[in-house]
Design a protein around this motif. Structure first.
Motif, PDB file in Angstrom:
ATOM      1  N   GLY A   1       3.514  22.619   6.943  1.00 32.95           N
ATOM      2  CA  GLY A   1       4.078  21.664   5.984  1.00 32.95           C
ATOM      3  C   GLY A   1       5.421  21.127   6.452  1.00 32.95           C
TER       4      GLY A   1
ATOM      5  N   PRO B   1      10.510  19.271   2.494  1.00 34.99           N
ATOM      6  CA  PRO B   1      11.894  19.755   2.585  1.00 34.99           C
ATOM      7  C   PRO B   1      11.997  21.227   3.029  1.00 34.99           C
ATOM      8  N   ALA B   2      11.099  22.093   2.536  1.00 35.28           N
ATOM      9  CA  ALA B   2      11.175  23.512   2.916  1.00 35.28           C
ATOM     10  C   ALA B   2      10.806  23.701   4.383  1.00 35.28           C
TER      11      ALA B   2
ATOM     12  N   GLU C   1       1.584  19.391  10.019  1.00 32.50           N
ATOM     13  CA  GLU C   1       1.619  18.602   8.781  1.00 32.50           C
ATOM     14  C   GLU C   1       0.330  17.793   8.670  1.00 32.50           C
ATOM     15  N   ARG C   2      -0.336  17.935   7.526  1.00 31.89           N
ATOM     16  CA  ARG C   2      -1.626  17.254   7.404  1.00 31.89           C
ATOM     17  C   ARG C   2      -1.484  15.747   7.186  1.00 31.89           C
TER      18      ARG C   2
ATOM     19  N   GLN D   1       5.195  12.238  -3.571  1.00 32.16           N
ATOM     20  CA  GLN D   1       4.796  12.888  -4.834  1.00 32.16           C
ATOM     21  C   GLN D   1       6.048  13.474  -5.457  1.00 32.16           C
ATOM     22  N   CYS D   2       7.013  12.619  -5.796  1.00 34.76           N
ATOM     23  CA  CYS D   2       8.300  13.127  -6.262  1.00 34.76           C
ATOM     24  C   CYS D   2       9.105  12.012  -6.917  1.00 34.76           C
ATOM     25  N   GLY D   3       9.967  12.385  -7.883  1.00 35.64           N
ATOM     26  CA  GLY D   3      10.879  11.420  -8.493  1.00 35.64           C
ATOM     27  C   GLY D   3      12.122  11.207  -7.644  1.00 35.64           C
ATOM     28  N   GLY D   4      12.398  12.142  -6.733  1.00 38.74           N
ATOM     29  CA  GLY D   4      13.499  11.980  -5.788  1.00 38.74           C
ATOM     30  C   GLY D   4      14.884  12.210  -6.366  1.00 38.74           C
ATOM     31  N   PHE D   5      14.967  12.752  -7.588  1.00 40.91           N
ATOM     32  CA  PHE D   5      16.295  12.941  -8.190  1.00 40.91           C
ATOM     33  C   PHE D   5      16.957  14.184  -7.606  1.00 40.91           C
TER      34      PHE D   5
ATOM     35  N   ARG E   1      12.090   9.489  -0.804  1.00 41.45           N
ATOM     36  CA  ARG E   1      11.508  10.698  -0.217  1.00 41.45           C
ATOM     37  C   ARG E   1      10.792  10.429   1.112  1.00 41.45           C
TER      38      ARG E   1
ATOM     39  N   ALA F   1      -3.552  22.912   8.851  1.00 41.73           N
ATOM     40  CA  ALA F   1      -3.403  24.295   9.327  1.00 41.73           C
ATOM     41  C   ALA F   1      -4.083  25.242   8.339  1.00 41.73           C
TER      42      ALA F   1
ATOM     43  N   ASP G   1       3.714  24.954   2.493  1.00 41.85           N
ATOM     44  CA  ASP G   1       2.628  23.991   2.302  1.00 41.85           C
ATOM     45  C   ASP G   1       2.432  23.598   0.846  1.00 41.85           C
TER      46      ASP G   1
ATOM     47  N   ASP H   1       7.860  25.051  -2.794  1.00 44.82           N
ATOM     48  CA  ASP H   1       6.829  25.053  -3.852  1.00 44.82           C
ATOM     49  C   ASP H   1       5.777  26.137  -3.609  1.00 44.82           C
TER      50      ASP H   1
ATOM     51  N   GLY I   1      12.836  20.711  -7.494  1.00 40.99           N
ATOM     52  CA  GLY I   1      12.547  21.720  -6.470  1.00 40.99           C
ATOM     53  C   GLY I   1      13.141  21.416  -5.105  1.00 40.99           C
ATOM     54  N   ILE I   2      13.705  20.205  -4.919  1.00 40.97           N
ATOM     55  CA  ILE I   2      14.162  19.841  -3.562  1.00 40.97           C
ATOM     56  C   ILE I   2      15.259  20.796  -3.064  1.00 40.97           C
TER      57      ILE I   2
HETATM   58  C1  LIG Z   1       5.581  13.990  -9.697  1.00 41.06           C
HETATM   59  C2  LIG Z   1       6.662  14.893  -9.180  1.00 41.06           C
HETATM   60  C3  LIG Z   1       7.988  14.530  -9.365  1.00 41.06           C
HETATM   61  C4  LIG Z   1       9.016  15.372  -8.869  1.00 41.06           C
HETATM   62  N1  LIG Z   1      10.304  14.960  -9.016  1.00 41.06           N
HETATM   63  C5  LIG Z   1      11.305  15.728  -8.512  1.00 41.06           C
HETATM   64  C6  LIG Z   1      12.666  15.289  -8.586  1.00 41.06           C
HETATM   65  O1  LIG Z   1      12.967  14.203  -9.093  1.00 41.06           O
HETATM   66  N2  LIG Z   1      13.628  16.108  -8.047  1.00 41.06           N
HETATM   67  C7  LIG Z   1      13.323  17.305  -7.465  1.00 41.06           C
HETATM   68  O2  LIG Z   1      14.246  18.024  -7.013  1.00 41.06           O
HETATM   69  N3  LIG Z   1      12.043  17.742  -7.379  1.00 41.06           N
HETATM   70  C8  LIG Z   1      11.036  16.973  -7.869  1.00 41.06           C
HETATM   71  N4  LIG Z   1       9.740  17.389  -7.729  1.00 41.06           N
HETATM   72  C9  LIG Z   1       9.471  18.656  -7.022  1.00 41.06           C
HETATM   73  C10 LIG Z   1       9.637  18.451  -5.493  1.00 41.06           C
HETATM   74  O3  LIG Z   1       8.887  17.323  -5.095  1.00 41.06           O
HETATM   75  C11 LIG Z   1       9.163  19.691  -4.749  1.00 41.06           C
HETATM   76  O4  LIG Z   1       9.752  20.827  -5.337  1.00 41.06           O
HETATM   77  C12 LIG Z   1       9.538  19.637  -3.257  1.00 41.06           C
HETATM   78  O5  LIG Z   1       8.920  18.559  -2.611  1.00 41.06           O
HETATM   79  C13 LIG Z   1       9.109  20.941  -2.592  1.00 41.06           C
HETATM   80  O6  LIG Z   1       9.238  20.853  -1.200  1.00 41.06           O
HETATM   81  P1  LIG Z   1       8.223  21.717  -0.264  1.00 41.06           P
HETATM   82  O7  LIG Z   1       8.651  21.431   1.117  1.00 41.06           O
HETATM   83  O8  LIG Z   1       8.172  23.102  -0.750  1.00 41.06           O
HETATM   84  O9  LIG Z   1       6.780  21.130  -0.571  1.00 41.06           O
HETATM   85  P2  LIG Z   1       6.176  19.669  -0.350  1.00 41.06           P
HETATM   86  O10 LIG Z   1       7.230  18.638  -0.435  1.00 41.06           O
HETATM   87  O11 LIG Z   1       5.005  19.590  -1.271  1.00 41.06           O
HETATM   88  O12 LIG Z   1       5.657  19.694   1.157  1.00 41.06           O
HETATM   89  C14 LIG Z   1       4.530  20.459   1.521  1.00 41.06           C
HETATM   90  C15 LIG Z   1       3.903  19.785   2.730  1.00 41.06           C
HETATM   91  O13 LIG Z   1       2.865  20.622   3.215  1.00 41.06           O
HETATM   92  C16 LIG Z   1       1.800  19.800   3.650  1.00 41.06           C
HETATM   93  N5  LIG Z   1       0.588  20.625   3.657  1.00 41.06           N
HETATM   94  C17 LIG Z   1      -0.041  21.202   2.608  1.00 41.06           C
HETATM   95  N6  LIG Z   1      -1.099  21.916   3.024  1.00 41.06           N
HETATM   96  C18 LIG Z   1      -1.159  21.785   4.378  1.00 41.06           C
HETATM   97  C19 LIG Z   1      -2.029  22.281   5.366  1.00 41.06           C
HETATM   98  N7  LIG Z   1      -3.065  23.101   5.074  1.00 41.06           N
HETATM   99  N8  LIG Z   1      -1.813  21.940   6.648  1.00 41.06           N
HETATM  100  C20 LIG Z   1      -0.782  21.119   6.987  1.00 41.06           C
HETATM  101  N9  LIG Z   1       0.092  20.627   6.074  1.00 41.06           N
HETATM  102  C21 LIG Z   1      -0.086  20.957   4.796  1.00 41.06           C
HETATM  103  C22 LIG Z   1       1.777  18.683   2.621  1.00 41.06           C
HETATM  104  O14 LIG Z   1       1.114  17.539   3.124  1.00 41.06           O
HETATM  105  C23 LIG Z   1       3.266  18.439   2.394  1.00 41.06           C
HETATM  106  O15 LIG Z   1       3.785  17.449   3.235  1.00 41.06           O
HETATM  107  C24 LIG Z   1       8.693  16.582  -8.200  1.00 41.06           C
HETATM  108  C25 LIG Z   1       7.355  16.935  -8.030  1.00 41.06           C
HETATM  109  C26 LIG Z   1       6.340  16.111  -8.496  1.00 41.06           C
HETATM  110  C27 LIG Z   1       4.912  16.496  -8.275  1.00 41.06           C
END
Ligand SMILES: Cc1cc2nc3c(=O)[nH]c(=O)nc-3n(C[C@H](O)[C@H](O)[C@H](O)COP(=O)(O)OP(=O)(O)OC[C@H]3O[C@@H](n4cnc5c(N)ncnc54)[C@H](O)[C@@H]3O)c2cc1C
Length: 383
Positions: free
Chosen positions: A9, A12-13, A32-33, A42-46, A102, A126, A152, A277, A289-290
């Motif tokens: 993935g 951000p994480a 990254e898929r 998939q985020c509001g970006g705040f 984002r 993956a 992921d 996440d 969650g960012i």
């Molecule tokens: C509608 C919505 C609005 C939101 N608004 C906000 C906001 O305004 N402010 C805020 O702080 N947070 C917000 N969030 C939460 C925030 O988007 C997440 O907490 C944050 O993106 C988490 O980062 P991450 O890296 O853990 O996961 P993600 O950003 O979900 O990244 C995970 C990545 O893993 C990849 N992946 C998944 N499975 C696989 C696989 N098997 N193989 C390869 N790649 C894979 C995905 O394609 C993705 O790119 C929002 C969430 C949603 C759904």
């Protein structure tokens, strides 16, 4: 392909973890898929400003990529958070925030990881298996890393592999809308059983008459009603929001899940570490969650590189990440569970809303206010 550390993935994480591990000298591969990192969004970006983040997570060390965000990743700035009760009354408090693009932000993070030396494999899926990580898609083959970081996202396959399950989720639907009359200075949250059962609706201005308009609700509160009907009703019928949105046109549709129940107890097993996440690292009171994902990513990257050098064990991750964000996460879940009772009843929610002063509301959103139970008891007692 050689990899000391495999990161699944590039959100951000994952990109934060990859940058940190690569800078520490580990051979890192990010899978990254998505064909284009950051898209679809998939985020509001705040994201609150840095000083607000330091107050929100006082024990966390913020990674440089979080506190030094280039201007090109920021669409807009806001100064106020405004909260609407089911009755339509509002209260507001000062929160300086940024609205991120984002797409650009996730790429900026991936570029930083690549610059630090990490290999990035986009358009590739993956799967964690007992021998390592299996790749399919644009790149194929397998990796046999010493550590795998499962970053992921909410439906994490890495989490399933190690038997770490999250049970509570918010389901979200959001539109990007152009031509709206949203307050450009305020990020707004709307509560009420009709506009957002068991969650809230939001309007986040993106500048130039564009806004992110969405709802995040819990399935158990939704019943048989469809999510797009609820968002449609909010846009068309909400007494306050509909006035701001009536001229708006939908220019993008986004869906996603948000973990709402905090972090499960198992965050690593057999050399697989979960961050962001995938590990439930989301404030249950706001769905933000960012920042948590990036702090957890930083810790995961540090631990992974130390494991490679024989200086730490993967299990050290659990207490190290909890020491930085555990207390805030746990409290946000406790508060959300207390407010859940009121979420079933708009009149109770209105009463709770009137009982809280704006500074207390700000604390609730940040996972503070130890006396919220007292306020709730008082509200219930008065009725
Ligand atoms: C509608 C919505 C609005 C939101 N608004 C906000 C906001 O305004 N402010 C805020 O702080 N947070 C917000 N969030 C939460 C925030 O988007 C997440 O907490 C944050 O993106 C988490 O980062 P991450 O890296 O853990 O996961 P993600 O950003 O979900 O990244 C995970 C990545 O893993 C990849 N992946 C998944 N499975 C696989 C696989 N098997 N193989 C390869 N790649 C894979 C995905 O394609 C993705 O790119 C929002 C969430 C949603 C759904």
């Amino acid at each position: 392909m050689r990899a000391d550390v495999a990161v699944i993935g590039a959100g951000p994480a994952g990109s934060t973890a990859a940058e940190i591990a690569a800078r520490a000298g580990a051979c890192v591969v990010v899978v990254e898929r998505k064909a284009e990192i950051g898209s679809p969004v998939q985020c509001g970006g705040f994201l609150p400003e840095n000083f607000e983040l330091r107050e929100l997570l006082p024990r966390a060390m913020l990674p440089e990529s979080l506190y030094k965000i280039p201007d090109r990743c920021i669409l807009h700035h806001t100064n106020i958070q405004r909260i609407y009760a089911p009755s339509g009354g509002s209260k507001e408090f000062r929160v300086q925030g940024r609205v991120l693009d984002r797409r650009t932000f996730d790429r900026y993070l991936a570029y930083r990881a690549a610059e630090a030396g990490a290999e990035i494999l986009p358009a590739t899926r993956a799967e964690v298996v007992s021998e390592g990580v299996k790749l399919s898609g644009h790149f194929s083959g397998s990796l046999r890393p010493k550590v795998t970081i499962g970053a992921d996202g909410p439906s994490s396959g890495a989490a399933r592999f190690i038997g770490s399950s999250k049970k509570e989720f918010g389901i979200c639907l959001e539109y990007e809308m152009a031509g709206v009359c949203a307050d450009q200075d305020a990020a707004e949250m709307y509560f009420g059983s009709r506009c957002a059962p068991g969650g809230y609706a939001w309007i986040i201005p993106m500048g130039d008459g564009v806004a992110n308009v969405g709802i995040g609700v819990r399935k158990s509160y939704l019943g048989r009603v469809k999510l797009d009907q609820v968002l449609g009703g909010f846009i068309k019928d909400h007494p306050v929001a509909s006035e701001k949105l009536k001229m708006g046109k939908v220019t993008a549709v986004m869906r996603g899940l948000v973990p709402a129940g905090g972090s499960p107890s198992v965050l690593q097993k057999n050399g697989v570490i979960l961050a962001g996440d995938a590990a439930g690292h989301v404030m249950a009171t706001s769905g933000g969650g960012i920042p948590l994902a990036m702090v957890a990513g930083r810790v995961a990257g540090e631990v992974a590189s130390e494991v490679v050098l024989g200086k730490a064990q993967a299990r050290d991750y659990e207490h190290r990440v909890k020491a930085e964000i555990g207390a805030e996460l746990d409290r946000s879940v406790q508060i959300r569970r207390m407010v859940d009772a009121a979420m079933h009843n708009d009149r109770l929610m209105d009463a709770l809303f009137s009982a809280l002063e704006p500074p207390q509301m700000k604390s609730v959103m940040r996972g503070r206010v130890p006396d919220l139970l007292g306020v709730l008891r008082e509200v219930v007692g008065r009725r």
